[in-house]
Design a protein around this motif. Structure first.
Motif, PDB file in Angstrom:
ATOM      1  N   GLU B  92      23.031  -4.853 -20.497  1.00  0.00           N
ATOM      2  CA  GLU B  92      23.811  -3.618 -20.338  1.00  0.00           C
ATOM      3  C   GLU B  92      25.195  -3.925 -19.805  1.00  0.00           C
ATOM      4  OE1 GLU B  92      21.784  -0.875 -17.872  1.00  0.00           O
ATOM      5  OE2 GLU B  92      19.952  -0.977 -19.042  1.00  0.00           O
ATOM      6  N   THR B  93      25.266  -4.889 -18.877  1.00  0.00           N
ATOM      7  CA  THR B  93      26.579  -5.233 -18.336  1.00  0.00           C
ATOM      8  C   THR B  93      27.492  -5.744 -19.440  1.00  0.00           C
ATOM      9  OG1 THR B  93      25.376  -5.912 -16.369  1.00  0.00           O
ATOM     10  CG2 THR B  93      27.688  -6.469 -16.468  1.00  0.00           C
ATOM     11  N   ALA B  94      26.943  -6.569 -20.342  1.00  0.00           N
ATOM     12  CA  ALA B  94      27.766  -7.106 -21.427  1.00  0.00           C
ATOM     13  C   ALA B  94      28.286  -5.980 -22.305  1.00  0.00           C
ATOM     14  CB  ALA B  94      26.955  -8.099 -22.259  1.00  0.00           C
ATOM     15  N   TYR B  95      27.408  -5.056 -22.642  1.00  0.00           N
ATOM     16  CA  TYR B  95      27.807  -3.952 -23.522  1.00  0.00           C
ATOM     17  C   TYR B  95      28.833  -3.048 -22.828  1.00  0.00           C
ATOM     18  CZ  TYR B  95      27.190  -0.213 -26.933  1.00  0.00           C
ATOM     19  OH  TYR B  95      27.391   0.723 -27.899  1.00  0.00           O
ATOM     20  N   ALA B  96      28.557  -2.732 -21.561  1.00  0.00           N
ATOM     21  CA  ALA B  96      29.491  -1.861 -20.832  1.00  0.00           C
ATOM     22  C   ALA B  96      30.839  -2.543 -20.679  1.00  0.00           C
ATOM     23  CB  ALA B  96      28.904  -1.509 -19.468  1.00  0.00           C
ATOM     24  N   LEU B  97      30.815  -3.851 -20.430  1.00  0.00           N
ATOM     25  CA  LEU B  97      32.056  -4.602 -20.252  1.00  0.00           C
ATOM     26  C   LEU B  97      32.889  -4.575 -21.529  1.00  0.00           C
ATOM     27  CD1 LEU B  97      32.788  -6.197 -17.671  1.00  0.00           C
ATOM     28  CD2 LEU B  97      32.203  -8.260 -18.900  1.00  0.00           C
ATOM     29  N   ALA B  98      32.219  -4.766 -22.665  1.00  0.00           N
ATOM     30  CA  ALA B  98      32.951  -4.762 -23.930  1.00  0.00           C
ATOM     31  C   ALA B  98      33.577  -3.391 -24.175  1.00  0.00           C
ATOM     32  CB  ALA B  98      32.011  -5.126 -25.081  1.00  0.00           C
ATOM     33  N   THR B  99      32.813  -2.333 -23.915  1.00  0.00           N
ATOM     34  CA  THR B  99      33.357  -0.990 -24.131  1.00  0.00           C
ATOM     35  C   THR B  99      34.510  -0.715 -23.173  1.00  0.00           C
ATOM     36  OG1 THR B  99      31.069  -0.433 -24.542  1.00  0.00           O
ATOM     37  CG2 THR B  99      32.633   1.351 -24.583  1.00  0.00           C
ATOM     38  N   GLU B 100      34.360  -1.173 -21.922  1.00  0.00           N
ATOM     39  CA  GLU B 100      35.445  -0.957 -20.960  1.00  0.00           C
ATOM     40  C   GLU B 100      36.713  -1.692 -21.383  1.00  0.00           C
ATOM     41  OE1 GLU B 100      33.528  -2.268 -17.477  1.00  0.00           O
ATOM     42  OE2 GLU B 100      32.340  -0.448 -17.320  1.00  0.00           O
ATOM     43  N   GLN B 101      36.547  -2.882 -21.950  1.00  0.00           N
ATOM     44  CA  GLN B 101      37.732  -3.599 -22.418  1.00  0.00           C
ATOM     45  C   GLN B 101      38.389  -2.867 -23.582  1.00  0.00           C
ATOM     46  OE1 GLN B 101      36.778  -7.664 -23.285  1.00  0.00           O
ATOM     47  NE2 GLN B 101      36.220  -8.116 -21.181  1.00  0.00           N
ATOM     48  N   GLY B 163      15.002   4.338 -11.903  1.00  0.00           N
ATOM     49  CA  GLY B 163      13.939   5.171 -12.437  1.00  0.00           C
ATOM     50  C   GLY B 163      13.033   4.437 -13.401  1.00  0.00           C
ATOM     51  N   HIS B 164      13.379   3.206 -13.777  1.00  0.00           N
ATOM     52  CA  HIS B 164      12.563   2.468 -14.728  1.00  0.00           C
ATOM     53  C   HIS B 164      12.367   1.039 -14.233  1.00  0.00           C
ATOM     54  CE1 HIS B 164      13.264   5.552 -17.806  1.00  0.00           C
ATOM     55  NE2 HIS B 164      14.450   5.624 -17.273  1.00  0.00           N
ATOM     56  N   ARG B 165      11.198   0.516 -14.516  1.00  0.00           N
ATOM     57  CA  ARG B 165      10.985  -0.897 -14.205  1.00  0.00           C
ATOM     58  C   ARG B 165      11.710  -1.762 -15.240  1.00  0.00           C
ATOM     59  NH1 ARG B 165       6.268  -2.494 -15.169  1.00  0.00           N
ATOM     60  NH2 ARG B 165       5.887  -3.993 -13.536  1.00  0.00           N
ATOM     61  N   PHE B 166      11.547  -1.411 -16.499  1.00  0.00           N
ATOM     62  CA  PHE B 166      12.257  -2.084 -17.585  1.00  0.00           C
ATOM     63  C   PHE B 166      13.222  -1.082 -18.208  1.00  0.00           C
ATOM     64  CE2 PHE B 166       8.496  -5.012 -18.451  1.00  0.00           C
ATOM     65  CZ  PHE B 166       9.031  -5.966 -17.649  1.00  0.00           C
ATOM     66  N   THR B 167      13.957  -1.560 -19.218  1.00  0.00           N
ATOM     67  CA  THR B 167      14.860  -0.695 -19.979  1.00  0.00           C
ATOM     68  C   THR B 167      15.518   0.340 -19.058  1.00  0.00           C
ATOM     69  OG1 THR B 167      13.026   0.756 -20.568  1.00  0.00           O
ATOM     70  CG2 THR B 167      13.598  -0.944 -22.136  1.00  0.00           C
ATOM     71  N   HIS B 168      16.267  -0.205 -18.116  1.00  0.00           N
ATOM     72  CA  HIS B 168      16.733   0.616 -17.002  1.00  0.00           C
ATOM     73  C   HIS B 168      17.692   1.715 -17.416  1.00  0.00           C
ATOM     74  CE1 HIS B 168      14.959  -2.636 -14.777  1.00  0.00           C
ATOM     75  NE2 HIS B 168      15.770  -3.486 -15.337  1.00  0.00           N
ATOM     76  N   ASN B 169      18.537   1.437 -18.428  1.00  0.00           N
ATOM     77  CA  ASN B 169      19.563   2.403 -18.806  1.00  0.00           C
ATOM     78  C   ASN B 169      20.396   2.781 -17.588  1.00  0.00           C
ATOM     79  OD1 ASN B 169      21.053   4.122 -20.287  1.00  0.00           O
ATOM     80  ND2 ASN B 169      19.466   5.650 -20.606  1.00  0.00           N
ATOM     81  N   TYR B 170      20.881   1.783 -16.898  1.00  0.00           N
ATOM     82  CA  TYR B 170      21.488   1.994 -15.588  1.00  0.00           C
ATOM     83  C   TYR B 170      23.010   1.884 -15.639  1.00  0.00           C
ATOM     84  CZ  TYR B 170      22.474   1.238 -10.650  1.00  0.00           C
ATOM     85  OH  TYR B 170      22.973   1.331  -9.387  1.00  0.00           O
TER      86      TYR B 170
END
Lengths: 263, 383
Positions: B92-101, B163-170
């Motif tokens: 998620e960090t990678a995806y968010a980082l790319a979108t932020e760039q 709210g999730h153990r996996f697939t956090h969507n955080y």
């Protein structure tokens, strides 16, 4: 063997050299030298986060890659990407220089009809699977690749799914392996075998759903197109009537198409 | 896969001493406990020695890149969780980082520190699975139980947080979804202390000094530095061969621009070194979490971004250091609500490529030891 954690003390502050303007300028000067060597211009541009992009003519790709590896120290090819730009295809390479922390993006333009480019496997071994994946997804042919086969999809797969012309939902509705009639067929009583069901996606329909919660995103967009095969002419005259009039039994009875025994 | 792609047995095979023996094909997988997913290896064997190996992948292919193109930017965050399903936070960090760039925004400092903390915790959780199952592959049953005991506490913390153990969507574009709940920081600090004092030493006692474990991993599956670079390996796999490459150090992103990382490298290049690098990285991650907790700034946790995000036209490549290596997202925006192209560079996919080279000449029992040390996640290989 020393099993303690190596260098556990607070290290030197992080180096931000990769984003430093002068450091990237040094790369641009080095690239100018390569332009002279190959005798062709490599249009350069800066992307965000300190990435430099160059456009390479397709016939010079291997030559430039060799120079990048041997002269500039780009020793790692970390990513190969295909892009479908509708009127042309692109093959994009990301090179890393471990010694200098440079990240270089190289772009090769290919024609959509004749998407072929030289393979980089002879220069970078990592190109093998990376190029196979793009061949699988875009149908870009990498000339000289030792083993150009599909990698993620099965060999029998038809088409290249990441092309924009590829339909992600199958157009033709096949008969399902069941004796039960589908709901729409039970109500309308007509054989939908020869019709195509196409889901169209309109731009911005996601926002529609958010503004009006509860509105279905895709169900409302389904339309039935007629192919005119195997169905009596009158039944097919109104596209979309199966959606609106599906619940109306009068209409179905009128057309004499109540559910019957299927042969 | 077609039959032409398989290296068929050579009927007239002779070994060095001139003895004639027949090669045979062994099909390992796709359902096999040691492949940790659905990976099929077609092995050509001479007696017990592997002469050729053809990996067959794609059983878990979900067309993730095509899915990104049909979803708004924010919705992609939830899908990328399932790529490397042992470290969703890092994806998620990678995806968010790319979108932020693409958009050209920067998350507030507190959000960046929160990202660092959850990223490092996720790295520990992922390494614990890798080490625990690696022990299980080699016949040691206890490590996986002890590893999952510690990992479960991390997942509990994530559950309290997202709210999730996996697939956090955080992660969100421009920040994170929730701030720490009450008492979370104390729990995290306690966990760090007990993991350093009990978790890591216990694992060392179970595996590092274990004679069987050492015999099966030391000088098995050797990769030298040049080979590692030529195959674009990254993560613990490359660092165990002496490659000094870590995205957190070479191209720091987010809070890593303020908190320095000790790169953990080994020179031996065998399976045992890869295991040790993972152990060292877990201790290093705990140190990073503690530093980040100390310096945690206040303020908001997210920039205000519209839900229907429309980044300006452009392209970018964002890479983060996942538990397995360089996790990259290459993204093109055409100015609309959907990414025009989002390519996911999975570290497992690139790392798996070296497997046929590594297996050649090894005994068949070493196949499992080598495959386990590469530490692939099939969701990341097939995407």
């Amino acid at each position: 063997m020393d099993l303690s954690v190596q260098r556990s003390a607070e290290p030197a502050p992080p180096s931000l050299r990769a984003y430093d303007r002068d450091h990237i300028n040094a790369l641009l000067t080095q690239l100018a030298r390569i332009e002279e060597r190959i005798g062709a211009p490599l249009p350069k541009s800066r992307l965000s986060a300190g990435i430099v992009n160059i456009d390479i003519p397709p016939d010079k790709l291997v030559e430039v890659a060799l120079l990048l590896r041997d002269e500039l120290g780009f020793d790692m090819l970390s990513c190969v990407t295909g892009v479908d730009m509708i009127d042309h295809l692109e093959s994009i390479y990301h090179f890393r220089s471990l010694a200098n922390d440079w990240l270089l993006q190289a772009r090769v333009r290919l024609t959509a009809e004749h998407a072929e480019v030289d393979s980089l496997v002879s220069v970078y071994q990592s190109a093998n699977w990376l190029e196979r994946e793009q061949y699988d997804m875009f149908g870009i042919v990498y000339r000289g690749h030792p083993d150009l086969r599909r990698i993620l999809l099965e060999d029998e797969f038809i088409g290249h799914p990441l092309l924009k012309s590829f339909n992600s939902t199958p157009i033709v509705r096949h008969d399902r392996a069941t004796t039960q009639a589908p709901a729409i067929q039970a109500v309308a009583g007509e054989n939908l075998r020869h019709q195509e069901r196409i889901q169209t996606k309109r731009l911005g329909q996601g926002s529609l759903e958010r503004i009006h919660p509860g509105m279905t995103t895709f169900g409302g967009a389904a339309v039935y197109l007629e192919t005119g095969q195997g169905v009596e002419p009158g039944a097919m005259s109104e596209p979309g009537r199966y959606l609106e009039g599906a619940g109306s039994s009068d209409e179905a009875a009128e057309a004499g198409t109540m559910p019957q025994e299927r042969g | 896969m077609s039959i032409e792609a398989i290296h068929l047995p050579n009927a007239n095979y002779q070994d060095e001493s001139g003895l004639r023996s027949e090669e045979m094909i062994l099909n390992m997988g796709p359902q096999h406990p040691s492949t940790h997913g659905v990976l099929r290896l077609v092995l050509t064997l001479d007696g017990e020695t592997v002469t050729q190996c053809t990996p067959v992948i794609g059983y878990l292919h979900r067309g993730m890149e095509k899915i990104f193109e049909n979803r708004p930017y924010m919705a992609g965050i939830r899908y990328i969780d399932n790529a490397d399903y042992l470290s969703p936070m890092i994806n998620e960090t990678a995806y968010a980082l790319a979108t932020e760039q693409l958009v050209g925004i920067e998350p507030p400092p507190r959000a960046q520190y929160i990202r660092l903390i959850v990223n490092e915790l996720e790295r520990i959780a992922s390494h614990l699975v890798a080490i625990g199952t690696y022990g299980l592959d080699l016949g040691a049953t206890t490590p996986i139980l002890w590893a999952f005991r510690d990992r479960e506490q991390i997942l509990d913390m994530f559950e309290a947080l997202s709210g999730h153990r996996f697939t956090h969507n955080y992660m969100r574009v421009g920040g994170v979804m929730h701030d720490f709940p009450k008492g979370w920081l104390k729990t995290c600090e306690d966990w760090c202390t007990q993991f350093l004092e009990r978790g890591i030493p216990e694992m060392h006692r179970l595996l590092t000094g274990n004679e069987i474990f050492e015999a099966r991993t030391e000088s098995v599956g050797y990769i030298d530095r040049e080979q590692a670079i030529a195959f674009a390996l990254s993560g613990p796999l490359a660092r165990a061969s002496g490659v000094e490459f870590d995205v957190r150090v070479n191209r720091p992103y987010g809070a890593y621009r303020e908190i320095a990382v000790n790169m953990q490298t080994r020179q031996e290049g065998d399976c045992f070194a890869r295991y040790l690098v993972k152990m060292d990285e877990m201790a290093e991650s705990v140190r990073l979490v503690r530093v980040a907790l100390d310096r945690l700034p206040g303020g908001s946790i997210s920039q205000r971004t519209p839900i229907a995000l429309r980044p300006p036209r452009g392209e970018t490549y964002a890479a983060v250091e996942s538990a397995r290596g360089e996790e990259g997202v290459y993204m093109i925006s055409d100015g609309s609500e959907y990414p025009y192209r989002a390519k996911l560079r999975g570290p497992s996919f690139t790392n798996l490529q070296i497997l046929p080279e590594l297996l050649r000449g090894h005994k068949i029992g070493d196949v499992i030891a080598i495959l386990g040390s590469i530490d692939i996640v099939l969701g990341d290989v097939d995407r």
